[in-house]
Design a protein around this motif. Structure first.
Motif, PDB file in Angstrom:
ATOM      1  N   SER A 130      23.211  57.460  43.408  1.00 28.02           N
ATOM      2  CA  SER A 130      22.599  57.459  44.729  1.00 28.02           C
ATOM      3  C   SER A 130      23.618  57.408  45.854  1.00 28.02           C
ATOM      4  CB  SER A 130      21.650  56.252  44.874  1.00 28.02           C
ATOM      5  OG  SER A 130      21.028  56.246  46.138  1.00 28.02           O
ATOM      6  N   ASN A 131      23.332  58.171  46.890  1.00 31.79           N
ATOM      7  CA  ASN A 131      23.930  57.985  48.207  1.00 31.79           C
ATOM      8  C   ASN A 131      22.842  57.287  49.018  1.00 31.79           C
ATOM      9  OD1 ASN A 131      25.088  58.146  50.723  1.00 31.79           O
ATOM     10  ND2 ASN A 131      25.468  60.343  50.671  1.00 31.79           N
ATOM     11  N   PRO A 132      22.771  55.955  48.933  1.00 27.64           N
ATOM     12  CA  PRO A 132      21.585  55.250  49.438  1.00 27.64           C
ATOM     13  C   PRO A 132      21.455  55.339  50.956  1.00 27.64           C
ATOM     14  CG  PRO A 132      23.298  53.680  48.824  1.00 27.64           C
ATOM     15  CD  PRO A 132      23.778  55.033  48.374  1.00 27.64           C
ATOM     16  N   PRO A 133      20.217  55.236  51.450  1.00 26.97           N
ATOM     17  CA  PRO A 133      19.952  55.379  52.887  1.00 26.97           C
ATOM     18  C   PRO A 133      20.350  54.127  53.666  1.00 26.97           C
ATOM     19  CG  PRO A 133      17.927  54.890  51.740  1.00 26.97           C
ATOM     20  CD  PRO A 133      18.978  55.042  50.675  1.00 26.97           C
ATOM     21  N   ILE A 134      21.645  54.000  53.933  1.00 24.95           N
ATOM     22  CA  ILE A 134      22.186  52.815  54.599  1.00 24.95           C
ATOM     23  C   ILE A 134      21.503  52.564  55.944  1.00 24.95           C
ATOM     24  CG2 ILE A 134      24.256  51.818  55.640  1.00 24.95           C
ATOM     25  CD1 ILE A 134      24.333  51.820  52.613  1.00 24.95           C
ATOM     26  N   ARG A 135      21.178  53.621  56.658  1.00 24.54           N
ATOM     27  CA  ARG A 135      20.678  53.456  58.034  1.00 24.54           C
ATOM     28  C   ARG A 135      19.220  53.016  58.121  1.00 24.54           C
ATOM     29  NH1 ARG A 135      24.748  55.142  61.312  1.00 24.54           N
ATOM     30  NH2 ARG A 135      26.267  56.584  60.406  1.00 24.54           N
ATOM     31  N   LYS A 164      32.860  52.851  53.843  1.00 22.78           N
ATOM     32  CA  LYS A 164      33.512  51.551  53.998  1.00 22.78           C
ATOM     33  C   LYS A 164      33.102  50.873  55.294  1.00 22.78           C
ATOM     34  CE  LYS A 164      37.986  49.199  53.844  1.00 22.78           C
ATOM     35  NZ  LYS A 164      37.714  48.336  55.004  1.00 22.78           N
ATOM     36  N   ASN A 165      33.071  51.637  56.389  1.00 24.24           N
ATOM     37  CA  ASN A 165      32.747  51.016  57.678  1.00 24.24           C
ATOM     38  C   ASN A 165      31.253  50.768  57.863  1.00 24.24           C
ATOM     39  OD1 ASN A 165      31.723  53.528  58.323  1.00 24.24           O
ATOM     40  ND2 ASN A 165      33.296  54.035  59.829  1.00 24.24           N
ATOM     41  N   GLY A 167      29.714  48.976  55.429  1.00 22.83           N
ATOM     42  CA  GLY A 167      29.446  47.755  54.672  1.00 22.83           C
ATOM     43  C   GLY A 167      29.538  47.857  53.167  1.00 22.83           C
ATOM     44  N   SER A 168      30.375  48.754  52.652  1.00 24.30           N
ATOM     45  CA  SER A 168      30.454  48.889  51.190  1.00 24.30           C
ATOM     46  C   SER A 168      30.930  47.608  50.516  1.00 24.30           C
ATOM     47  CB  SER A 168      31.377  50.056  50.816  1.00 24.30           C
ATOM     48  OG  SER A 168      32.699  49.811  51.269  1.00 24.30           O
ATOM     49  N   ASP A 169      31.923  46.938  51.116  1.00 18.23           N
ATOM     50  CA  ASP A 169      32.472  45.737  50.481  1.00 18.23           C
ATOM     51  C   ASP A 169      31.464  44.599  50.462  1.00 18.23           C
ATOM     52  OD1 ASP A 169      34.773  47.199  50.136  1.00 18.23           O
ATOM     53  OD2 ASP A 169      35.856  46.263  51.795  1.00 18.23           O
ATOM     54  N   SER A 170      30.747  44.427  51.569  1.00 29.32           N
ATOM     55  CA  SER A 170      29.747  43.354  51.611  1.00 29.32           C
ATOM     56  C   SER A 170      28.572  43.676  50.700  1.00 29.32           C
ATOM     57  CB  SER A 170      29.264  43.120  53.045  1.00 29.32           C
ATOM     58  OG  SER A 170      28.668  44.280  53.589  1.00 29.32           O
ATOM     59  N   LEU A 171      28.237  44.963  50.570  1.00 26.26           N
ATOM     60  CA  LEU A 171      27.143  45.338  49.662  1.00 26.26           C
ATOM     61  C   LEU A 171      27.543  45.074  48.216  1.00 26.26           C
ATOM     62  CD1 LEU A 171      24.345  46.563  49.266  1.00 26.26           C
ATOM     63  CD2 LEU A 171      25.440  48.818  49.108  1.00 26.26           C
ATOM     64  N   GLN A 172      28.779  45.368  47.862  1.00 26.14           N
ATOM     65  CA  GLN A 172      29.255  45.084  46.506  1.00 26.14           C
ATOM     66  C   GLN A 172      29.123  43.599  46.196  1.00 26.14           C
ATOM     67  OE1 GLN A 172      33.304  46.326  45.708  1.00 26.14           O
ATOM     68  NE2 GLN A 172      33.490  44.945  43.961  1.00 26.14           N
ATOM     69  N   LYS A 173      29.531  42.752  47.114  1.00 25.64           N
ATOM     70  CA  LYS A 173      29.447  41.300  46.919  1.00 25.64           C
ATOM     71  C   LYS A 173      27.985  40.867  46.806  1.00 25.64           C
ATOM     72  CE  LYS A 173      31.168  37.007  49.036  1.00 25.64           C
ATOM     73  NZ  LYS A 173      29.910  36.316  49.332  1.00 25.64           N
ATOM     74  N   PHE A 194      35.037  56.355  51.850  1.00 30.07           N
ATOM     75  CA  PHE A 194      33.878  55.920  51.078  1.00 30.07           C
ATOM     76  C   PHE A 194      34.322  55.100  49.880  1.00 30.07           C
ATOM     77  CE2 PHE A 194      32.254  59.507  53.417  1.00 30.07           C
ATOM     78  CZ  PHE A 194      30.930  59.179  53.679  1.00 30.07           C
ATOM     79  N   ARG A 195      33.410  54.267  49.397  1.00 28.10           N
ATOM     80  CA  ARG A 195      33.592  53.526  48.172  1.00 28.10           C
ATOM     81  C   ARG A 195      32.493  53.929  47.192  1.00 28.10           C
ATOM     82  NH1 ARG A 195      37.540  52.707  50.830  1.00 28.10           N
ATOM     83  NH2 ARG A 195      38.380  50.700  51.500  1.00 28.10           N
ATOM     84  N   VAL A 196      32.870  54.112  45.938  1.00 29.76           N
ATOM     85  CA  VAL A 196      31.871  54.315  44.896  1.00 29.76           C
ATOM     86  C   VAL A 196      31.735  53.001  44.141  1.00 29.76           C
ATOM     87  CG1 VAL A 196      31.226  55.569  42.813  1.00 29.76           C
ATOM     88  CG2 VAL A 196      32.377  56.779  44.684  1.00 29.76           C
ATOM     89  N   LEU A 197      30.569  52.397  44.238  1.00 29.08           N
ATOM     90  CA  LEU A 197      30.289  51.139  43.555  1.00 29.08           C
ATOM     91  C   LEU A 197      29.645  51.428  42.202  1.00 29.08           C
ATOM     92  CD1 LEU A 197      28.823  49.041  46.527  1.00 29.08           C
ATOM     93  CD2 LEU A 197      31.211  49.378  45.848  1.00 29.08           C
TER      94      LEU A 197
END
Length: 205
Positions: A130-135, A164-165, A167-173, A194-197
């Motif tokens: 998924s490229n999830p709907p962040i917005r 990344k900008n 919220g990829s890191d906070s979403l991973q946590k 981008f980050r791939v989690l």
């Protein structure tokens, strides 16, 4: 398009198909898109990063694309795993229609493009891409992921691409804290901002 968003259920603008070319499965494909959906004019950078940094999907079973848009992820899954069933879900009816049209153009009969509520409750997925709907907002995004990711089968995994900008890191946590203890969440790749989690559900022993 005024106040329409890609997560609008029924875009009010008239459906006007436009040709689009995208490289899926290593081959340039002639597809169609339209306004009123996510990234209508091209294969977006996040999805490109996801497709370039995921291993081949399982050959069989049920595979899931959350937020399918005009279908690039679902089409890629179906091309790679013709014996699998690919569920392409979106709240946007136009996105589902375009995914069905593009599947037909590619001769793919293993894609089920449906609303989220039309996926049978007993289905468990061997993989989720998924490229999830962040917005849609953090609360709705969290609800969405918690609805689908726990439906992975044992040893199933999910691959999510997040800027990344955004919220990829906070979403991973957050995912590591909120998913069941059988899950491990890590960062599989970084590219183009981008980050791939990667979230894997370990088999119960």
């Amino acid at each position: 398009m005024s106040n329409e968003h890609y997560f609008t259920a029924e875009p009010a603008s008239e459906l006007q198909l436009r040709p689009i070319t995208a490289k899926l499965g290593g081959v340039d494909r002639s597809l169609v898109s339209a306004s009123g959906i996510f990234s209508p004019g091209h294969l977006d950078q996040g999805t490109l990063v996801l497709l370039a940094n995921t291993p081949p999907p399982p050959a069989t079973g049920d595979l899931l694309d959350i937020g399918c848009g005009w279908g690039p992820i679902a089409l890629s899954l179906a091309l790679a795993s013709p014996e699998a069933t690919v569920w392409a879900v979106d709240v946007n009816q136009r996105a589902l229609q375009l995914t069905r049209i593009n599947a037909e153009r590619l001769g793919l009969d293993n894609i089920r493009a449906v609303l989220p509520e039309d996926v049978p409750e007993d289905i468990r997925f061997s993989t989720v891409w998924s490229n999830p709907p962040i917005r849609v907002g953090k609360d709705e995004l969290h609800r969405l992921l918690m609805h689908w990711l726990p439906r992975l089968q044992d040893d199933g995994d999910a691959w999510l691409v997040v800027q990344k900008n955004l919220g990829s890191d906070s979403l991973q946590k957050w995912l590591q804290e909120e998913l069941p203890a059988s899950f491990h969440v890590g960062r599989a790749a970084m590219a183009k901002g981008f980050r791939v989690l990667h979230a894997r559900r370990r088999e119960h022993r």
